[in-house]
Design an enzyme around this catalytic site. Structure first.
Site, PDB file in Angstrom:
ATOM      1  N   SER A 193       0.850  -1.175   0.000  1.00 48.05           N
ATOM      2  CA  SER A 193       0.000   0.000   0.000  1.00 48.05           C
ATOM      3  C   SER A 193       0.890   1.231   0.000  1.00 48.05           C
ATOM      4  O   SER A 193       2.000   1.211  -0.526  1.00 48.05           O
ATOM      5  CB  SER A 193      -0.952  -0.015   1.201  1.00 48.05           C
ATOM      6  OG  SER A 193      -1.833   1.078   1.151  1.00 48.05           O
ATOM      7  N   TYR A 247      -5.131   7.573  -6.957  1.00 47.70           N
ATOM      8  CA  TYR A 247      -4.107   6.656  -6.438  1.00 47.70           C
ATOM      9  C   TYR A 247      -4.382   6.328  -4.970  1.00 47.70           C
ATOM     10  O   TYR A 247      -4.340   5.156  -4.565  1.00 47.70           O
ATOM     11  CB  TYR A 247      -2.732   7.300  -6.590  1.00 47.70           C
ATOM     12  CG  TYR A 247      -1.609   6.569  -5.895  1.00 47.70           C
ATOM     13  CD1 TYR A 247      -1.126   5.367  -6.391  1.00 47.70           C
ATOM     14  CD2 TYR A 247      -1.014   7.095  -4.740  1.00 47.70           C
ATOM     15  CE1 TYR A 247      -0.086   4.694  -5.765  1.00 47.70           C
ATOM     16  CE2 TYR A 247       0.026   6.435  -4.111  1.00 47.70           C
ATOM     17  CZ  TYR A 247       0.483   5.235  -4.622  1.00 47.70           C
ATOM     18  OH  TYR A 247       1.506   4.577  -3.996  1.00 47.70           O
ATOM     19  N   LYS A 299      -4.875   2.718  -2.922  1.00 43.28           N
ATOM     20  CA  LYS A 299      -4.003   2.295  -1.822  1.00 43.28           C
ATOM     21  C   LYS A 299      -4.799   2.037  -0.536  1.00 43.28           C
ATOM     22  O   LYS A 299      -4.446   1.155   0.248  1.00 43.28           O
ATOM     23  CB  LYS A 299      -2.919   3.341  -1.584  1.00 43.28           C
ATOM     24  CG  LYS A 299      -1.920   3.482  -2.722  1.00 43.28           C
ATOM     25  CD  LYS A 299      -1.037   2.254  -2.870  1.00 43.28           C
ATOM     26  CE  LYS A 299      -1.424   1.291  -3.936  1.00 43.28           C
ATOM     27  NZ  LYS A 299      -0.499   0.137  -4.044  1.00 43.28           N
TER      28      LYS A 299
END
Length: 319
Positions: free
Chosen positions: A167, A197, A201
């Site tokens: 992550s 993004y 994550k």
């Protein structure tokens, strides 16, 4: 304590040293996605030094594998490191890669979902998902789902089986709504690339938590590698945005990790003493347990993401 990692791998005063502390891996079959550069390649190199039964370096092309293997062979010339072609932005490619593993192995001990994209312009995967979410989460979710029966079989035999999802601290810039199922099948052009993004994550962490809850025989963790000098940063700088240049200035002042240093927390989570690694946890350098945001701790959100993912995979024939 597990949190005492070193910046210099030859400095014995620190607790963790991959050369010394990664155990013999001769009974292990290991898969590392995105193993051809950056943190992924560093992870492959360090694992290869410890004699795995078979280690898959997963990349999008044979050429990328061949280039990475120059450094892998220099560090571990006798290691059994096989090529596995995989494009996470294509479910067909994910299925083909998983089928190859299932056909060639009677066990799978460690799955490191390391690959990822960052800072890309608006775009979609072949199945139509926003490019970051589709690659970083949906591709890995399908890959994990298809390999899960073999992972569970290996765990049933008494082996120490682990899944590690890479992550990022970028999860903190995910949308306040956490993830936006009504927008994920679009480029999300009106949303900043960092937010897109961050959404992917956050999904990596929530997916890890739910995997750990549903399949406790497998040790599943999520890891933030730190700010690392990798091709992902090159992708970010290519946006030429104010945020990208501000981040570059911050990195210059505060320092940035090498890929090997960025791999330390992944290596620790994948190979350290099992009873000292918390199932479903999120770790940051150097192996520091992170409670994370309210979103990360939201068990209901993790379940909602899981249900959404399963429904979407079912739509594409992966029940």
């Amino acid at each position: 304590m597990p949190g005492n990692f070193l910046l210099n791998p030859v400095d014995d005063k620190y607790h963790y040293n991959p050369d010394k502390d990664i155990p013999d891996l001769s009974s292990k079959v290991i898969v590392v996605t995105g193993g051809n550069n950056g943190v992924g390649k560093a992870t492959v190199i360090e694992l290869a030094k410890h004699n795995p039964q078979r280690l898959y370096l997963v990349a999008r092309s044979q050429a990328k594998y061949d280039q990475a293997m120059v450094d892998v062979r220099a560090a571990a010339p006798t290691a059994n490191v096989a090529f596995l072609e995989l494009d996470l932005a294509s479910f067909a490619s994910v299925k083909k890669a998983a089928d190859r593993i299932l056909a060639s192995n009677d066990r799978l001990d460690i799955l490191i979902n390391n690959a990822g994209v960052m800072g890309l312009p608006p775009g979609q995967t072949k199945e139509g998902y926003e490019i970051h979410f589709g690659t970083n989460h949906m591709g890995h979710a399908l890959f994990t789902k298809l390999l899960l029966p073999l992972l569970l079989k290996t765990a049933e035999g008494g082996a120490d089986v682990r899944i590690l999802n890479l992550s990022s601290e970028g999860n903190m810039v995910a949308p306040k709504q956490s993830f936006l199922p009504d927008q994920l099948s679009s480029p999300m052009s009106d949303t900043h690339s960092y937010v897109r993004y961050g959404q992917s994550k956050l999904a990596n962490i929530l997916f890890s938590r739910e995997l750990a809850r549903r399949y406790p025989s497998i040790l599943t963790t999520a890891v933030h590698p730190g700010r690392v000098a990798t091709p992902l940063l090159d992708q970010m700088m290519a946006t030429r945005s104010f945020t990208a240049y501000a981040q570059k200035a911050f990195d210059a002042l505060s320092g940035i990790l090498t890929p090997v240093q960025g791999a330390y927390t992944s290596l620790w989570a994948a190979t350290w003493k099992r009873d000292e690694v918390q199932n479903g946890a999120y770790y940051a350098p150097w192996g520091k347990l992170m409670p994370g945001s309210k979103q990360i701790q939201d068990a209901e959100l993790a379940k909602r993401l899981w249900d959404y993912t399963e429904q979407e995979l079912k739509k594409h024939g992966y029940a």
